[in-house]
Design an enzyme around this catalytic site. Structure first.
Site, PDB file in Angstrom:
ATOM      1  CG  HIS A 123      -1.783  -0.893   1.050  1.00 14.85           C
ATOM      2  ND1 HIS A 123      -2.966  -1.299   0.169  1.00 14.85           N
ATOM      3  CD2 HIS A 123      -2.352  -2.097   2.129  1.00 14.85           C
ATOM      4  CE1 HIS A 123      -3.669  -2.186   0.497  1.00 14.85           C
ATOM      5  NE2 HIS A 123      -3.388  -2.933   1.799  1.00 14.85           N
TER       6      HIS A 123
HETATM    7 ZN   LIG Z   1      -3.956  -7.212   3.081  1.00 21.41          ZN
END
Ligand SMILES: [Zn+2]
Length: 390
Positions: free
Chosen positions: A132
């Site tokens: 992320h």
């Molecule tokens: Zn995840």
């Protein structure tokens, strides 16, 4: 070329610790490493500690001002700049955050270098997969994006086609963003639908920028998808794309948070299906990338019950000594689990769902089924962009 497998490991990666209240408990890494030993798998691989990623490597993906902000927060956690996502609930700042994040990134970069140079055929960094993190900010428990950095390093070394397959329950948004405009990198992410899960991206219509059309692939799975559907979705999308793309290296992310016991998401996948997809990734690396395979960890918040077993299977598969699902887990490891966590560890390397039953895409297509609709959406959005039939 050596057929050896490298397991990237430096004990210090367990210092990636956002604190007691945070779901990403580093005990999951320590327990995975000790389960690998308990099953004798560390004798089947070269255990290697790579050096931390340096500034010039981090800059292959991350902005200079963001790296400076991480360093500042690492030196003085109280002063973390929240405009970079640091010092937030998801990404609290802690002392030494820069160093340990760079160390984890270094393991993935080292894995990529070893595989590219032929020092190893496969390399695993289960502490990595922090997918992320964005070029200019922390997100979703991720500071530096080791997956993107490994891919960027492969490109720097001369790779022309790298495929990234991400089966974490969350969208691999940071890796997609890093290579959104780069046709040399094919990113494929299977994840729970953005309507019901962080980071609310990963729609089938996200297919890459102009000039890189069809280089981002997203399969948005309905909440509740179980083994048969999850494995079916993987096989309905990934093998055909890899056959067309012909990657020189396959990088895979094996977040274990698709599991039915995971507390942060809503898929219903078993350890046995996770293992089946790990086996498939290994086979696809041999089929389409001359065996060059970098396998990473990722999310996974059932830190005792699921993560250590899932990633131990991954190490076994990469080592060429896959662990039989019926294997009884050594009592010594379960004692360590109890001593560290006051929880009872699992007893076997299976959830009792092996072998995993699933139907191929062609067999049993049902236009009224929500999973098949999801697969169809992805194929329709992206396959024609690659000259493939949807
Ligand atoms: Zn995840």
């Amino acid at each position: 070329m050596s057929g050896r497998t490298q397991l990237m490991w430096d004990e210090a990666v367990t210092g990636y610790d956002f604190g007691r209240e945070h779901p990403m408990d580093p005990v999951r890494l320590a327990l995975t490493r000790s389960l690998v030993s308990a099953l004798g798998l560390d004798r089947e691989v070269d255990v290697v500690a790579a050096k931390a990623a340096g500034e010039s490597t981090l800059r292959l993906v991350h902005r200079e001002d963001y790296i400076a902000a991480v360093k500042a927060a690492s030196a003085d956690p109280g002063s973390a700049d929240t405009s970079y996502g640091l010092g937030t609930v998801d990404d609290p700042a802690f002392a030494g955050m820069h160093e340990v994040s760079a160390l984890i990134a270094g393991q993935s970069v080292g894995a990529a270098e070893a595989v590219w140079r032929g020092e190893a055929l496969h390399a695993v960094n289960f502490a990595g997969g922090l997918h992320h993190a964005m070029p200019g900010g922390a997100s979703g428990f991720c500071i530096y994006n080791d997956a993107s950095l490994a891919i960027a390093r492969l490109l720097e070394l001369g790779a022309e086609r790298v495929a990234y397959v991400d089966v974490d329950v969350h969208h691999g948004d940071g890796v997609q963003a890093a290579f959104w405009e780069d046709p040399r990198v094919l990113t494929i992410s299977l994840h729970e639908h953005p309507r019901t899960l962080f980071p609310q991206t990963g729609w089938p219509e996200e297919t890459g920028a102009d000039g890189a059309e069809g280089s981002a692939v997203n399969v948005a799975l309905p909440a509740g998808t179980g083994d048969a559907g999850w494995v079916r979705a993987f096989h309905a999308v990934v093998p055909e794309l890899l056959a067309e793309f012909r990657p020189q290296v396959l990088v895979t992310q094996h977040g274990a948070d698709t599991h039915f016991e995971d507390p942060l998401a809503h898929l219903a996948v078993s350890l046995d299906a996770q293992r089946a997809v790990q086996v498939a990734c290994h086979e696809l690396a041999h089929e389409h990338a001359d065996g060059r395979w970098v396998a990473l960890g990722g999310g996974g918040y059932a830190v005792v019950e699921v993560v250590p077993r899932s990633w131990t299977h991954l190490v076994g598969i990469a080592a060429g000594r896959p662990v039989d699902p019926v294997t009884v887990i050594p009592e010594g490891w379960r004692q360590e689990v109890y001593a560290r966590t006051r929880q009872l560890g699992p007893q076997r390397m299976t959830d009792g769902r092996w072998p995993v039953e699933w139907a191929s895409w062609e067999a049993g297509y049902d236009p009224a089924d929500r999973l098949d609709q999801a697969i169809r959406s992805t194929r329709r959005a992206v396959f024609p962009l690659r000259g493939m039939l949807p």
